[in-house]
Design a protein around this motif. Sequence first.
Motif, mmCIF file in Angstrom:
data_model
loop_
_atom_site.group_PDB
_atom_site.id
_atom_site.type_symbol
_atom_site.label_atom_id
_atom_site.label_comp_id
_atom_site.label_asym_id
_atom_site.label_seq_id
_atom_site.Cartn_x
_atom_site.Cartn_y
_atom_site.Cartn_z
ATOM 1 N N CYS A 117 0.917 3.877 -2.968
ATOM 2 C CA CYS A 117 0.619 5.297 -2.783
ATOM 3 C C CYS A 117 1.743 6.157 -3.350
ATOM 4 C CB CYS A 117 0.422 5.622 -1.304
ATOM 5 S SG CYS A 117 -1.186 5.127 -0.680
ATOM 6 N N ILE B 295 -7.691 3.013 -9.446
ATOM 7 C CA ILE B 295 -6.632 3.518 -10.315
ATOM 8 C C ILE B 295 -6.994 3.294 -11.775
ATOM 9 C CG2 ILE B 295 -4.238 3.123 -11.007
ATOM 10 C CD1 ILE B 295 -3.567 2.953 -8.076
ATOM 11 N N PHE C 187 -0.957 -2.142 -5.703
ATOM 12 C CA PHE C 187 -2.233 -2.319 -5.003
ATOM 13 C C PHE C 187 -2.797 -3.709 -5.252
ATOM 14 C CE2 PHE C 187 -2.443 2.419 -4.797
ATOM 15 C CZ PHE C 187 -2.531 2.497 -3.420
ATOM 16 N N PHE D 256 1.307 11.761 -10.482
ATOM 17 C CA PHE D 256 0.793 13.119 -10.597
ATOM 18 C C PHE D 256 1.919 14.132 -10.716
ATOM 19 C CE2 PHE D 256 -2.787 10.985 -8.711
ATOM 20 C CZ PHE D 256 -3.887 11.618 -9.285
ATOM 21 N N PHE E 117 1.651 6.139 -7.053
ATOM 22 C CA PHE E 117 0.477 6.875 -7.479
ATOM 23 C C PHE E 117 0.736 8.385 -7.375
ATOM 24 C CE2 PHE E 117 -4.291 7.720 -6.787
ATOM 25 C CZ PHE E 117 -4.503 7.789 -8.157
ATOM 26 N N ALA E 118 1.342 8.794 -6.248
ATOM 27 C CA ALA E 118 1.659 10.215 -6.073
ATOM 28 C C ALA E 118 2.603 10.673 -7.179
ATOM 29 C CB ALA E 118 2.280 10.453 -4.701
ATOM 30 N N VAL F 40 0.843 -1.190 0.000
ATOM 31 C CA VAL F 40 0.000 0.000 0.000
ATOM 32 C C VAL F 40 0.881 1.245 0.000
ATOM 33 C CG1 VAL F 40 -1.719 1.307 1.278
ATOM 34 C CG2 VAL F 40 -1.948 -1.171 1.083
ATOM 35 N N GLU F 41 1.965 1.165 0.787
ATOM 36 C CA GLU F 41 2.890 2.303 0.835
ATOM 37 C C GLU F 41 3.498 2.572 -0.535
ATOM 38 O OE1 GLU F 41 3.382 3.885 3.673
ATOM 39 O OE2 GLU F 41 2.321 2.469 4.965
#
Lengths: 645, 852
Positions: B652, B690, B678, B659, B655-656, B648-649
């Motif tokens: 994330c 996602i 994920f 952006f 995913f960050a 999950v870490e």
Amino acid sequence: MAAAGHLSGGRLNLTLLREAARDELKAVLGDERQKKVIVWDESLIKPVGLIAEVPFLKQLGVYKMVRLPVSNLTEAYPEANEYLFFTKAKVSMVEQIVQSIRESTARKQQTAKKFTVVFVPYATQHCIDKFEEYKMTNGLKLPTFEFAITEYRLETLPLDSDVISLDLSTAFTDLYLQSDPTVVHQAARAIGKLQAVFGLYPKIVGKGKYAKDVGTILSRMHTEMMANPGFAQSLKELTPQIDMVVLLDRTVDLLTPLCTQLTYEGLIDELYGITYGASKFPRETFSEDVQNVRKGDPPTPGPLTVPLTSEEEVFGKLRDFNFRKVGKYLSSEAKKIKEIYDERKKAETVSDLKQFVQKLPHIQATKLSLSRHTTIAELIKNTTDRDDFLGMLHAEQCLREEDNSDKVLDYTEKCMGMGEPVSKILRLMCMQSVANGGLKPRLMEQYKREILQSYGYQNLISLCNLEKAGLLRLQEGKPTFPLLRRQLRLIPEQIDELNPKDISYVFSGYAPLSVRLVETLEQSGYQAFEECFARDLTFQITQDNSSSPAQAQRKKRLPTSDRPQVVLVFFLGGCTYAEISALRFLSEKEDAVTEYIVGTTHIINGQAMVDSVLSETPLFVPTHLWNSLGDEPVPKVTASDRGSL
Amino acid sequence: SDSGPDKDTTVDMAERAADIQASATADWNPLGEIYVKRYSNYELDWGINLADYLVAMSPFAGPLALMPKQRQTSMKSEITIYTLAGKKISTITWEGGRVIELGWTLSENLVCVLEDGSMIIYDIFGQFLYSRIIQREIQTSRVQECKFFSYTDKDKVFGGFAVMTCNTEFYIIVDIDKGKDEVRIKKLAALPDASSKPGCWAPLCKESTSVIVTVEDRVYLLSHLDATLYEINCGKKSATCWMEVAVSLNGKAVALIDREGYMWAGTTDFKSSDTEFDLQLKQKVARVQMQWGEMDYFVLVIDRIMFVKGLGKHWCKYPMNGPCCLLAEVDGVRILTNTACEFIHRVSTKSLNVLRIGVMEPGALLNDAYKEYEGDESHKADEFVRFIKDKLSIAVSQCIEAAGEEFVPKVQKSLLKSANFGKGFLGSEIQPDLVNAFVETCRELRVLNSVRLSKIGIPITLRQYRRLSSGVFVDRLIYHGLYHLALEICEFLKIPPSEGTVKVLRNWALKKVQDKSMSDAEVAQKIKKKLKDANVVVSYGEIARAAMDAKRLTLAADLLRNEIFAQDQVPLLLEMDSDSTALEKAVESGDPKLIHQVLRQLKLKLTTERYYQMLHFRPVAAALYCKVLKETDQEQLLRLYRQESLFVESGCMYFAQSFTARDTDIRKQRLFDAQKEFRDAQDIFATKAIEEHAKLTTEVVKLGLKETATLSEAVIWCVKNRQPRQAEQLRKDFKMTDHQYWWAMIRGLCDIGDYAELDRFSKQKKPPIGFEAFAEVCITHDNYREAAKYIPKAALENKYHLYLRIQDYSKAADAAFQTRNIGGLDEVAIKAARTPEIVDLVRQMKAKLEGR
């Protein structure tokens, strides 16, 4: 000593802390005959300003102050011998500093220039390494370039006569998001260090995982201190001024900071934000004398900064009131002032007049205070009367008072539909989760979907982080809050905000769990405190110092309302103004046998807390304050300016 | 039985007491106003003929070094170090060059000064400490003579040596104990008569150190600046040729003697003389030894006779059986002969007051009184006491002081008993100082007697001891390895632990770890037990380090476990390669700096795999490391997250980055990576989210919106741009919740002011978010008229608020009435205060509600 009247009013003389911090700063700055330029990490200007006002720095040889990033220092201020960079230990800051030093030294120098980096409050190995990457080692001495790294251990910041902050603005996320043990250690060190001033703590109790960790380090430090015979001796000779320390982990009570505070000071913080004992308001709403300008002068740009400390008598009274009481108090005080003015008209003899004139400065100051706070109260009322504000209070109330309240769902969805700030929605969601011991899986999924659809998929990260921080979770097992609500009478049957009988007045009908726990400890003893919940994370340490006659003597007597005991309540992960007010209420009760001092890693409110967790989400813009005015364009600070930084 | 004055033995008879007094005064020798006393501390049975040796004694009754005089330059030899009682402490095998002189530093280190201009330093156990060339020039000019000096005045103690080279240059060497590179060397001004041979010379310490040199009858003082010639105004007719010179320890007095026995003694500025005296020797002497005692006498040895020369014409002499050596102490002169270690000193006034025959001082009378009391003549005792009644305090104090001067425990004891006897008569009027002096002297004498025993061999006097201070004295015992004694003394003298017990035990332990005769376990156990019993905190870290230096790793590890200061423990653990324990202890301490320190070391030392493994079991350390990586090395952090299955870490994080990354391709890649993470985390919701996110981004870009537009924004946009089908499509594609879709529709329509369409939309089906939402959005668009259309359809309990907001007070009152909301009615009355009809209406309603 200048500008520290607000620290000396309490049972503990916190000016001692300020004095110690000033002495240390003096030592850091060194020879006052050396001309110095200070370059600030912006975030340090205010906290250091609480300790040292500009004239004091000037005395220490500081003649110019600028903020990062800067370039061509040596060219701009060639007459200085030393350039000091005050910074927090952050790699990004270090890079800025390196750049500005390199720029400044690129050109040939005639005389030796000294560059000193002062880390506040600690350096990290990591930052020192970063300097070394650029061949800047501590103590480097070249013919025209000297470099040094040092620390200014400004660990505890006395904010008011009964409030100490460690000013660790990221403490909440550091602890609960990153599980970073640094905060725990810093807190333990700071709390431990206070003993050098206020004597050994006879007793330390606490609840919560990190509180326990701090307790462990404190007892370790105790062993270490006692191993140093000289130090042990001097500690023994010191009469303990603090009878007990209560350490509270914020996770013990996550609900309270999520609630909207309804005390005067709490509301100012919720709506305008208070930083280092001051807040900013729209300038034009205040009368000219409050703005301190003459009638007809051109308007000064930017918001008006109003200091908010107990030094101002009126605010000292108002801050802890429920907002409902503020208006009444202000008008009755205004009436009193008017009566005094009327008396003057009646004054006939010279001595009457003289008496009046003597009182005049005080009266005028009070009048000004009343005017200032009447304006602030009006500003606040404009917001608190709004339907959306009332709607939120209603939702919060439902969450606190009812089990698994679904009523809130409609409200939350409405807020989303209306496109209100995401952090407000998340704050409500978190509150619902905390109050009900988690959200049911279906509800959780629905919320999540709606958040992502209304506010963008990047909020997946927000949701993950909120879960990680324990603010959001799936319901499992029996929720504890409803139980505690009954057991600790968190929701009173009656509420009188004007003449409160109970701490629940600070939230107009909800007694903050954290403070209720402290109250339980005071009234029913440790066992009751332990048994409330989280037994295995509750602890008690006695620091035996029975060989100290001062303590032995103290031990004998029970606290009475004439000679109350002093208890330091320390919040790990932040506390709110409402909680401080509630603790003050306990100290000031008629039959109070305890005087509370509040310590905290930093001051928080619900939005700030939620926002801090969201700070890692891409595209996130903090919107946490209702009426925040943002930062004014700050004029450059030079030594010629008067007053505080 | 002779170890302490206050240990009980039976002294029964007056005769015994008288004996004691007689023995105490028997060896007194009058010297004008004063008496001198020669006392033999130890008989030596060591078969040494001092004439064959270089001898070095050290002040304050320190050790003694002997080295056979070398006849050839490079001969194998030995230096032996003894106590003054002749007990061998250590032996140094000598293979170096020719030693000119041996001497001791103030810290009792042995200095050998060689002819070739080098100096070599040993400790008393013969351990080599360092060696160095004194000065390059001396290497070529060679050392001819060398003299050690020490200077003692008031609170200053200072020492070193002076060297005379073969070409008659003088050097002063000091600060030898500070270490090889800290030694200070000072060259003195040249001797004006460089061509002529100096008769004798001696270092002189005052404000600065200089040298007195004589050439025939001339006396020069050489400082580092210049040479001064002094005229000595002496009464001798014929020309003298000074052959020996001696300077007192405080640098204030000097004595000179010539070959015919003519002496001159006076101040060191040579202005005034105390003594001019001619021994009128029959023949010229070859060698004279001369040392100052105190300021009023000095000791000379000429041939086999020892003279003690007082002021004026007074002198006395003692025969000597063989060769001897002299050393000045602060309160006398130590004499070493082939058979004894002796001490000659002036009998102090304190002793005279009590012990001199026929003296009428209160102390003496008190002593007599006690003797009578002991001899059962109590009426006489009573008489004596009554006689000195007014001066009893003085008498007691004199007896105490006299006891302190004595070497013989019996005499000490007798005098202290007299003092105690006198104390009894003082009762409660006794001054506390006197009690303290008594207790203190008893303690000190007990300590001194124990070190004076020949097995220890330190015949120190009370005055020397007090001059040295108890702290330094304990240091000396520690240095001599007399830990047990030192410990007892610390406890006995009640020295604060930090200066006493802790210091002794620390040194003891540091030495103990080098004791190879015991096993690691034994040593560790012994140290731990001793430190525990003493209940003091000694740094185990330091002892462990010493054990490590002695290559005893197991011992070091064992000891280190007991260290309470993590910062003293952890670095050493790292050095010992106890990586895991080091990390454990650092984590336990909670000190992030320490944890970082360990992590840095481990990262350098271990493979990444092993390092991660280590972190795996220490979540606190891992968290700290992650925080650093977050700021510095995100790629590494991702690796760590994956290693630890923290999907999950990592999800994330990817995913960050999707952006924030600048490059479009990287962004796409990151999104893909995030999804994978994920999926690995088995987070179905996130994986799907996602996927949807990617789809939405494509859709909104197609619509011409910015990439970051949300689903709601897109739907609102569609409505605003009159693309209802598109909006509907989005809703279907993304399974938009009914609620949010309706809100978006309403907002979009209100935004463009298409209220007709809004009305149609409201009638399409029953709104899942109620008609309130319609009213609400209209209100926020300030269109109360439109809002009013929807309020009647809203739920009853919500109507009141909505009417209030659109300022339709009569309907608001109505709604409040229907819900029996009295507070609401009041509110309406306030808001509509200017409309009397409504106020009236409200009043009626309230009456109705309250009436019922």
